[in-house]
Scaffold this active site. Structure first.
Site, PDB file in Angstrom:
ATOM      1  N   ARG A  95       0.778  -1.298  -0.038  1.00  0.00           N
ATOM      2  CA  ARG A  95       0.134   0.147  -0.005  1.00  0.00           C
ATOM      3  C   ARG A  95       0.942   1.209   0.098  1.00  0.00           C
ATOM      4  NH1 ARG A  95      -5.326   0.106   1.609  1.00  0.00           N
ATOM      5  NH2 ARG A  95      -4.888   2.011   2.351  1.00  0.00           N
ATOM      6  N   LEU A  97       1.238   4.680   1.282  1.00  0.00           N
ATOM      7  CA  LEU A  97       1.287   5.622   2.199  1.00  0.00           C
ATOM      8  C   LEU A  97       0.716   7.135   2.303  1.00  0.00           C
ATOM      9  CD1 LEU A  97       4.108   4.302   4.733  1.00  0.00           C
ATOM     10  CD2 LEU A  97       1.752   3.372   4.761  1.00  0.00           C
ATOM     11  N   HIS A 113      13.104  -2.526  -1.387  1.00  0.00           N
ATOM     12  CA  HIS A 113      12.614  -2.764  -2.836  1.00  0.00           C
ATOM     13  C   HIS A 113      13.501  -3.641  -3.527  1.00  0.00           C
ATOM     14  CE1 HIS A 113      10.196  -1.771  -6.414  1.00  0.00           C
ATOM     15  NE2 HIS A 113      11.158  -1.624  -6.910  1.00  0.00           N
TER      16      HIS A 113
END
Ligand code: GRF
Length: 204
Positions: A95, A97, A113
């Site tokens: 998600r 933020l 990542h």
């Protein structure tokens, strides 16, 4: 961050939770000098959430489907604050933020990542790297802002792309490094011996 008592991590995840597990194992073995204060998932069936409960950490879930982002994020921030979290670690948290959430934890949210950012942000970074034909990719731990995979970079490790790689084999090779650098980045951020100049995170 509060002084004195051990620092507390808040882990946000949506799935498998292997990065969470690597961090948790380092905390439990004392290699990482902090506590896991709270584990949160927006997916009730996330394997990482089940593991957090198995390991005996405080853990909770609020399903995010259909909830407005700011309302949802306010609930998550409240839970993290209730559990005295000093540093928020996104570990496969699928998600974006809200700005408001980010401003409640200024420069205290990390993400990992699976590429050398700014190359290949977003979903399927390993697939992006393979199809682009790069010879080297890697992983990045960065501070989080309200944009996707875009905050100041804390640590990066390169990983070679081999000619016979599949998304799966490349992902596995990158993941091994993720499990190492995420804890290193956490240790560094908790120690606080850095300063941020623009986008640069510099050791002091
Ligand atoms: C990792 O590849 C991480 O870099 C990305 O999402 C994946 C999460 O894997 N942000 P896991 O849930 O930690 O196993």
């Amino acid at each position: 961050m509060s002084a004195g008592s051990p620092k507390r991590l808040g882990i946000l995840l949506s799935g498998r939770g292997s990065n969470f597990e690597a961090i948790a194992r380092n905390v439990l073995s004392g290699r990482l000098d902090c506590e896991v204060g709270f584990v949160f998932s927006n997916k009730p069936d996330a394997a990482g959430l089940a593991l957090a409960r198995e390991l005996g950490f405080a853990a909770g879930c609020i399903p995010s489907a259909g909830v407005e982002r700011e309302v949802f994020d306010a609930q998550v921030a409240h839970l993290l604050q209730e559990h005295g979290v000093d540093l928020v670690c996104l570990a496969g948290y699928m998600r974006l933020l809200s700005g408001k959430f980010v401003s409640q934890f200024p420069q205290r949210i990390l993400n990992i990542h699976p590429s050398l950012l700014p190359a290949f942000p977003g979903l399927d970074a390993q697939y992006q790297a393979l199809t682009h034909g790069v010879k080297i990719t890697g992983c990045t731990v960065h501070l989080v802002d309200e944009n996707l995979d875009s905050g100041p970079i804390v640590l990066q490790v390169p990983v070679p792309v081999l000619d016979d790689d599949t998304v799966e084999s490349l992902s596995q090779r990158i993941l091994k490094e993720e499990h190492i650098i995420y804890s290193e980045a956490i240790a560094w951020m908790l120690k606080g011996n850095y300063r941020i100049e623009g986008r640069r995170v510099i050791k002091v």
